[in-house]
Write an enzyme that holds these catalytic residues in place. Structure first.
Site, PDB file in Angstrom:
ATOM      1  N   GLY A   1     -39.277  33.772  -9.628  1.00 28.39           N
ATOM      2  CA  GLY A   1     -39.239  35.001 -10.420  1.00 28.39           C
ATOM      3  C   GLY A   1     -39.452  34.829 -11.912  1.00 28.39           C
ATOM      4  O   GLY A   1     -39.031  35.684 -12.696  1.00 28.39           O
ATOM      5  N   SER A   2     -40.172  33.762 -12.320  1.00 28.71           N
ATOM      6  CA  SER A   2     -40.378  33.613 -13.769  1.00 28.71           C
ATOM      7  C   SER A   2     -41.315  34.698 -14.313  1.00 28.71           C
ATOM      8  O   SER A   2     -41.167  35.133 -15.456  1.00 28.71           O
ATOM      9  CB  SER A   2     -40.879  32.208 -14.120  1.00 28.71           C
ATOM     10  OG  SER A   2     -42.200  32.014 -13.696  1.00 28.71           O
ATOM     11  N   ASN A   3     -42.262  35.134 -13.506  1.00 25.38           N
ATOM     12  CA  ASN A   3     -43.128  36.240 -13.951  1.00 25.38           C
ATOM     13  C   ASN A   3     -42.347  37.551 -14.028  1.00 25.38           C
ATOM     14  O   ASN A   3     -42.567  38.371 -14.924  1.00 25.38           O
ATOM     15  CB  ASN A   3     -44.338  36.387 -13.031  1.00 25.38           C
ATOM     16  CG  ASN A   3     -45.430  35.397 -13.366  1.00 25.38           C
ATOM     17  OD1 ASN A   3     -46.070  35.509 -14.400  1.00 25.38           O
ATOM     18  ND2 ASN A   3     -45.612  34.404 -12.500  1.00 25.38           N
TER      19      ASN A   3
ATOM     20  N   GLU B   1     -49.771  32.859 -17.349  1.00 31.16           N
ATOM     21  CA  GLU B   1     -49.335  33.973 -16.486  1.00 31.16           C
ATOM     22  C   GLU B   1     -48.323  34.840 -17.216  1.00 31.16           C
ATOM     23  O   GLU B   1     -48.359  36.071 -17.137  1.00 31.16           O
ATOM     24  CB  GLU B   1     -48.703  33.436 -15.194  1.00 31.16           C
ATOM     25  CG  GLU B   1     -49.676  32.724 -14.280  1.00 31.16           C
ATOM     26  CD  GLU B   1     -49.032  32.356 -12.951  1.00 31.16           C
ATOM     27  OE1 GLU B   1     -48.297  33.179 -12.373  1.00 31.16           O
ATOM     28  OE2 GLU B   1     -49.273  31.219 -12.474  1.00 31.16           O
TER      29      GLU B   1
ATOM     30  N   HIS C   1     -52.332  35.944  -9.709  1.00 30.94           N
ATOM     31  CA  HIS C   1     -52.763  34.803  -8.896  1.00 30.94           C
ATOM     32  C   HIS C   1     -53.036  33.614  -9.819  1.00 30.94           C
ATOM     33  O   HIS C   1     -53.681  33.775 -10.859  1.00 30.94           O
ATOM     34  CB  HIS C   1     -54.029  35.179  -8.111  1.00 30.94           C
ATOM     35  CG  HIS C   1     -54.492  34.071  -7.230  1.00 30.94           C
ATOM     36  ND1 HIS C   1     -53.863  33.770  -6.044  1.00 30.94           N
ATOM     37  CD2 HIS C   1     -55.484  33.173  -7.382  1.00 30.94           C
ATOM     38  CE1 HIS C   1     -54.465  32.721  -5.493  1.00 30.94           C
ATOM     39  NE2 HIS C   1     -55.451  32.340  -6.281  1.00 30.94           N
TER      40      HIS C   1
ATOM     41  N   ASN D   1     -51.396  42.324  -8.743  1.00 28.26           N
ATOM     42  CA  ASN D   1     -50.942  41.003  -8.304  1.00 28.26           C
ATOM     43  C   ASN D   1     -51.333  39.974  -9.357  1.00 28.26           C
ATOM     44  O   ASN D   1     -52.353  40.128 -10.029  1.00 28.26           O
ATOM     45  CB  ASN D   1     -51.644  40.660  -6.978  1.00 28.26           C
ATOM     46  CG  ASN D   1     -51.286  39.279  -6.465  1.00 28.26           C
ATOM     47  OD1 ASN D   1     -50.103  38.902  -6.403  1.00 28.26           O
ATOM     48  ND2 ASN D   1     -52.296  38.502  -6.102  1.00 28.26           N
TER      49      ASN D   1
ATOM     50  N   ASP E   1     -56.660  38.641  -2.388  1.00 27.61           N
ATOM     51  CA  ASP E   1     -56.970  38.300  -3.781  1.00 27.61           C
ATOM     52  C   ASP E   1     -58.382  38.741  -4.186  1.00 27.61           C
ATOM     53  O   ASP E   1     -59.047  38.058  -4.973  1.00 27.61           O
ATOM     54  CB  ASP E   1     -56.810  36.778  -4.014  1.00 27.61           C
ATOM     55  CG  ASP E   1     -55.395  36.287  -3.713  1.00 27.61           C
ATOM     56  OD1 ASP E   1     -54.448  37.035  -3.968  1.00 27.61           O
ATOM     57  OD2 ASP E   1     -55.263  35.147  -3.223  1.00 27.61           O
TER      58      ASP E   1
HETATM   59  C1  GAR Z   1     -46.926  32.123  -9.760  1.00 25.62           C
HETATM   60  O1  GAR Z   1     -47.647  30.982 -10.159  1.00 25.62           O
HETATM   61  C2  GAR Z   1     -47.860  33.142  -9.152  1.00 25.62           C
HETATM   62  O2  GAR Z   1     -49.109  33.203  -9.783  1.00 25.62           O
HETATM   63  C3  GAR Z   1     -47.985  32.610  -7.745  1.00 25.62           C
HETATM   64  O3  GAR Z   1     -46.694  32.198  -7.396  1.00 25.62           O
HETATM   65  C4  GAR Z   1     -46.004  31.800  -8.581  1.00 25.62           C
HETATM   66  C5  GAR Z   1     -44.719  32.552  -8.664  1.00 25.62           C
HETATM   67  O4  GAR Z   1     -43.938  32.072  -9.725  1.00 25.62           O
HETATM   68  N1  GAR Z   1     -48.476  33.605  -6.844  1.00 25.62           N
HETATM   69  C6  GAR Z   1     -49.261  33.321  -5.813  1.00 25.62           C
HETATM   70  O5  GAR Z   1     -49.617  32.193  -5.540  1.00 25.62           O
HETATM   71  C7  GAR Z   1     -49.669  34.528  -4.992  1.00 25.62           C
HETATM   72  N2  GAR Z   1     -50.624  34.149  -4.020  1.00 25.62           N
HETATM   73  P1  GAR Z   1     -42.702  32.905 -10.239  1.00 25.62           P
HETATM   74  O6  GAR Z   1     -41.872  33.253  -8.993  1.00 25.62           O
HETATM   75  O7  GAR Z   1     -41.954  31.965 -11.140  1.00 25.62           O
HETATM   76  O8  GAR Z   1     -43.202  34.117 -10.941  1.00 25.62           O
END
Ligand code: GAR
Length: 202
Positions: free
Chosen positions: A12-14, A174, A109, A107, A145
């Site tokens: 969940g950093s995003n 991101e 990616h 989304n 995607d």
């Molecule tokens: C992120 O790098 C995101 O781009 C990727 O998962 C990670 C989640 O990090 N998403 C995918 O690969 C979707 N296909 P987060 O939980 O720290 O945000």
């Protein structure tokens, strides 16, 4: 003020980047819900800390994909959100949900689409020998995607990189790209023309 809901499966950093950029006023929105398929996700802690309601729709709790999707759809409907953000949500959404929220679901990616879609995008970029990679924020369509691209940011790929090093470099981008895309949406500055997303002036 727009209402946004976030779907996340893990760290969940995003999601945190969105929470922070809403708190500091960069994104003119309210985050009304976290929906997760994983009750153990660290994203849940982040939501609690920020006072955001959490809805868990755990895949194993449903007998099949159809009933899982029906539960997810009704959880999403219940948010009354203007925008749904997939921030590390690691399941492919069915057509009903994608169509229902067409033009208001985005989304992030960790690659420069259309290269390296699907899982382990950073590993794919290294294995392919790409010299640049990055991240893409895009509207969600029925493909994997494949939806119209809102923002991309690049990073170099170095020969000594392993997956984790590249993922870390991409993640920094991101955390800038996702809040920027959400802000543009919330300011009604995104216009989808076929495959192309036009960014309107303020
Ligand atoms: C992120 O790098 C995101 O781009 C990727 O998962 C990670 C989640 O990090 N998403 C995918 O690969 C979707 N296909 P987060 O939980 O720290 O945000």
């Amino acid at each position: 003020m727009k209402r946004i809901a976030v779907l996340a499966s893990g760290r969940g950093s995003n999601f945190q980047a969105l929470i922070d950029r809403i708190a500091d006023g960069y994104i003119p929105a309210e985050c009304v819900r976290l929906i997760t398929d994983n009750p153990e996700a660290y994203a849940v802690e982040r939501a609690r800390a920020a006072g955001i309601l959490v809805t868990v729709v755990a895949y194993p709790a449903y007998p099949d994909k159809q009933s899982y999707e029906a539960a997810l759809l009704s959880a999403m409907e219940g948010c009354n959100a203007d925008l749904f953000v997939l921030a590390g949500y690691m399941r492919i959404l069915g057509e009903t949900i994608v169509r229902r929220f067409s033009g208001r679901m985005i989304n992030i990616h960790p690659a420069l689409l259309p290269s390296f879609s699907g899982l382990h995008a950073q590993r794919q970029a290294i294995a392919y020998g790409a010299k640049v990679s990055g991240c893409t924020v895009h509207f969600v369509d029925e493909g994997m995607d494949t939806g119209p691209i809102i923002i991309q940011r690049c990073v170099p790929v170095f020969e000594r990189d392993d997956e984790e090093m590249l993922a870390g470099r991409i993640l920094v981008e991101e955390h800038a790209a996702l809040p920027e895309a959400v802000r543009l949406f919330c300011e009604d500055r995104l216009m989808i023309k076929g495959r192309v997303v036009c960014i309107l002036p303020p």
